[in-house]
Design a protein around this motif. Structure first.
Motif, PDB file in Angstrom:
ATOM      1  N   GLU A   1       0.837  -1.210   0.000  1.00 13.37           N
ATOM      2  CA  GLU A   1       0.000   0.000   0.000  1.00 13.37           C
ATOM      3  C   GLU A   1       0.868   1.255   0.000  1.00 13.37           C
ATOM      4  N   LYS A   2       1.975   1.180   0.781  1.00  9.56           N
ATOM      5  CA  LYS A   2       2.890   2.313   0.874  1.00  9.56           C
ATOM      6  C   LYS A   2       3.468   2.638  -0.509  1.00  9.56           C
ATOM      7  N   GLU A   3       3.842   1.601  -1.228  1.00 14.38           N
ATOM      8  CA  GLU A   3       4.404   1.806  -2.570  1.00 14.38           C
ATOM      9  C   GLU A   3       3.343   2.361  -3.523  1.00 14.38           C
ATOM     10  N   LYS A   4       2.130   1.814  -3.410  1.00 20.28           N
ATOM     11  CA  LYS A   4       1.050   2.272  -4.299  1.00 20.28           C
ATOM     12  C   LYS A   4       0.702   3.729  -4.051  1.00 20.28           C
ATOM     13  N   ASN A   5       0.707   4.129  -2.765  1.00 17.35           N
ATOM     14  CA  ASN A   5       0.251   5.480  -2.428  1.00 17.35           C
ATOM     15  C   ASN A   5       1.346   6.538  -2.484  1.00 17.35           C
ATOM     16  N   ALA A   6       2.571   6.129  -2.754  1.00 15.40           N
ATOM     17  CA  ALA A   6       3.680   7.097  -2.754  1.00 15.40           C
ATOM     18  C   ALA A   6       3.535   8.101  -3.897  1.00 15.40           C
ATOM     19  N   THR A   7       3.542   9.376  -3.532  1.00 14.11           N
ATOM     20  CA  THR A   7       3.435  10.419  -4.568  1.00 14.11           C
ATOM     21  C   THR A   7       4.572  11.435  -4.443  1.00 14.11           C
ATOM     22  N   LYS A   8       5.251  11.429  -3.275  1.00 14.90           N
ATOM     23  CA  LYS A   8       6.343  12.397  -3.075  1.00 14.90           C
ATOM     24  C   LYS A   8       7.690  11.731  -3.322  1.00 14.90           C
ATOM     25  N   LYS A   9       8.667  12.556  -3.646  1.00 15.17           N
ATOM     26  CA  LYS A   9      10.015  12.044  -3.906  1.00 15.17           C
ATOM     27  C   LYS A   9      10.574  11.298  -2.699  1.00 15.17           C
ATOM     28  N   SER A  10      10.219  11.804  -1.510  1.00 12.60           N
ATOM     29  CA  SER A  10      10.743  11.188  -0.290  1.00 12.60           C
ATOM     30  C   SER A  10      10.090   9.835  -0.009  1.00 12.60           C
ATOM     31  N   GLU A  11       8.971   9.541  -0.684  1.00 14.22           N
ATOM     32  CA  GLU A  11       8.245   8.294  -0.395  1.00 14.22           C
ATOM     33  C   GLU A  11       8.528   7.190  -1.413  1.00 14.22           C
ATOM     34  N   ILE A  12       9.084   7.570  -2.546  1.00 17.55           N
ATOM     35  CA  ILE A  12       9.181   6.593  -3.649  1.00 17.55           C
ATOM     36  C   ILE A  12      10.416   5.695  -3.543  1.00 17.55           C
ATOM     37  N   ASN A  13      10.399   4.637  -4.338  1.00 18.02           N
ATOM     38  CA  ASN A  13      11.587   3.806  -4.515  1.00 18.02           C
ATOM     39  C   ASN A  13      12.374   4.446  -5.660  1.00 18.02           C
ATOM     40  N   SER A  14      13.415   5.161  -5.296  1.00 18.38           N
ATOM     41  CA  SER A  14      14.127   5.969  -6.308  1.00 18.38           C
ATOM     42  C   SER A  14      14.871   5.114  -7.335  1.00 18.38           C
ATOM     43  N   GLU A  15      15.008   3.822  -7.060  1.00 16.83           N
ATOM     44  CA  GLU A  15      15.712   2.954  -8.004  1.00 16.83           C
ATOM     45  C   GLU A  15      14.829   2.551  -9.189  1.00 16.83           C
ATOM     46  N   CYS A  16      13.532   2.455  -8.939  1.00 16.70           N
ATOM     47  CA  CYS A  16      12.632   2.032 -10.037  1.00 16.70           C
ATOM     48  C   CYS A  16      11.221   2.571  -9.806  1.00 16.70           C
ATOM     49  N   PRO A  17      11.067   3.907  -9.752  1.00 17.32           N
ATOM     50  CA  PRO A  17       9.727   4.458  -9.484  1.00 17.32           C
ATOM     51  C   PRO A  17       8.685   4.043 -10.524  1.00 17.32           C
ATOM     52  N   SER A  18       9.127   3.785 -11.744  1.00 16.14           N
ATOM     53  CA  SER A  18       8.155   3.470 -12.802  1.00 16.14           C
ATOM     54  C   SER A  18       7.406   2.168 -12.533  1.00 16.14           C
ATOM     55  N   ILE A  19       8.058   1.232 -11.844  1.00 17.75           N
ATOM     56  CA  ILE A  19       7.341  -0.022 -11.574  1.00 17.75           C
ATOM     57  C   ILE A  19       6.916  -0.137 -10.109  1.00 17.75           C
ATOM     58  N   ALA A  20       7.561   0.632  -9.229  1.00 23.42           N
ATOM     59  CA  ALA A  20       7.254   0.492  -7.796  1.00 23.42           C
ATOM     60  C   ALA A  20       6.199   1.477  -7.314  1.00 23.42           C
ATOM     61  N   ASN A  21       6.113   2.619  -7.991  1.00 20.28           N
ATOM     62  CA  ASN A  21       5.192   3.662  -7.517  1.00 20.28           C
ATOM     63  C   ASN A  21       4.316   4.179  -8.663  1.00 20.28           C
ATOM     64  N   PRO A  22       3.235   3.464  -8.942  1.00 26.40           N
ATOM     65  CA  PRO A  22       2.403   3.813 -10.102  1.00 26.40           C
ATOM     66  C   PRO A  22       1.747   5.205 -10.002  1.00 26.40           C
ATOM     67  N   ASN A  23       1.597   5.704  -8.756  1.00 25.38           N
ATOM     68  CA  ASN A  23       0.915   7.001  -8.616  1.00 25.38           C
ATOM     69  C   ASN A  23       1.874   8.186  -8.555  1.00 25.38           C
ATOM     70  N   TYR A  24       3.159   7.888  -8.685  1.00 30.96           N
ATOM     71  CA  TYR A  24       4.149   8.978  -8.610  1.00 30.96           C
ATOM     72  C   TYR A  24       4.309   9.627  -9.979  1.00 30.96           C
ATOM     73  N   VAL A  25       4.151  10.952  -9.984  1.00 32.75           N
ATOM     74  CA  VAL A  25       4.387  11.708 -11.217  1.00 32.75           C
ATOM     75  C   VAL A  25       5.645  12.538 -10.990  1.00 32.75           C
ATOM     76  N   PRO A  26       6.706  12.274 -11.747  1.00 31.30           N
ATOM     77  CA  PRO A  26       7.962  13.027 -11.526  1.00 31.30           C
ATOM     78  C   PRO A  26       7.738  14.535 -11.633  1.00 31.30           C
ATOM     79  N   TYR A  27       8.356  15.255 -10.719  1.00 29.91           N
ATOM     80  CA  TYR A  27       8.215  16.728 -10.743  1.00 29.91           C
ATOM     81  C   TYR A  27       9.571  17.375 -10.608  1.00 29.91           C
TER      82      TYR A  27
END
Lengths: 112, 156
Positions: free
Chosen positions: B130-156
């Motif tokens: 759930e944490k990975e799914k809901n991550a939207t901030k840079k500090s919350e994401i998996n910075s190694e592979c945000p494209s597959i780990a954090n579907p709701n993250y939009v790079p800013y």
């Protein structure tokens, strides 16, 4: 007259149309997907000419054999990139498998 | 002579009526077959229409699957480029940094290694938390592979 009528009625008869259609669906392969990996985290130790002695001493204190497998900074970078490539390939292959399953076994997917 | 002519006429008449009757019966039988044929043809046309519809649906699915796969390949390529940037951004030399700040680089390396390990698990089919799914901030994401780990993250 009777002979003529018989000829007329039998020679120009309408043939009954027959359409054969029997499709036997192929049995579904329906293999289970491989179990996702559960990996162990490993610990990286950075050794420089300055901290080497301290690092080995700490290892001995922790009861760990004072031996390390080493990589240069360049090789570490290559290792990281190689792992990223393997990960990408794994993801693509896994998604490809999902797509094939969705396409050829949509009913099985709904049940899962 | 007159009576034999009569008999012949009657015989011809009876034969004619019998022939006509047979002909009508044959016509009725043909008609029934034609009706059945018509029904079969209509059903065949319906089947063909259904087949064309299914083919259209299949083509759409194929196009969609291809599009999604291409999108995946490009986001994964971007992850790899980002990794390269992390090592070489602004002529950064990780080796020199590790000599200067050994402890902090060691900590960063271990953190990144744990994230990269999780990326491989996700790539192998592990479900997202759930944490990975809901991550939207840079500090919350998996910075190694945000494209597959954090579907709701939009790079800013």
């Amino acid at each position: 007259m009777l002979i003529l009528t018989t000829f007329l009625t039998n020679c120009s008869g309408v043939k009954k149309l027959e359409i054969f259609k029997e499709e036997v669906p192929r049995a579904q392969l329906n293999l289970d997907k491989p179990t996702p990996l559960q990996l162990e985290n490993l610990r990286w130790i950075i050794i420089t000419s300055e901290n080497a002695e301290e690092v080995f001493k700490k290892l001995e204190e922790q009861g760990i054999d004072p031996v390390l497998w080493g990589l240069t900074d360049k090789d570490f970078e290559l290792l990281a990139k190689n792992f990223a490539r393997i990960r990408n390939q794994l993801k693509i292959t896994n998604d490809l498998l999902d797509k094939y399953k969705e396409y050829y076994e949509p009913d099985v997917n709904k049940k899962q | 002579m007159f009576s034999s002519l009569k008999i012949a006429m009657v015989a011809i008449l009876i034969t004619g009526i019998a022939g006509a009757g047979m002909y009508v019966m044959k016509l009725r039988s043909d008609n029934a077959i034609l009706k059945a044929n018509q029904l079969k043809l209509e059903s065949a046309v319906e089947d063909q229409k259904q087949l064309i519809e299914n083919q259209k649906k299949d083509f759409e699915e194929i196009l969609n699957a291809n599009k999604k796969m291409n999108e995946l390949v490009s986001v994964l390529k971007k992850d790899l480029e980002d990794l390269d940037k992390r090592f070489n951004k602004k002529n950064r030399d990780v080796g020199k940094l590790a000599i200067a700040k050994t402890k902090s680089i060691e900590r960063i390396t271990n953190g990144a290694s744990a994230l990269a390990t999780r990326c491989i698990e996700i790539a192998s089919g592990s479900p997202l938390t759930e944490k990975e799914k809901n991550a939207t901030k840079k500090s919350e994401i998996n910075s190694e592979c945000p494209s597959i780990a954090n579907p709701n993250y939009v790079p800013y």
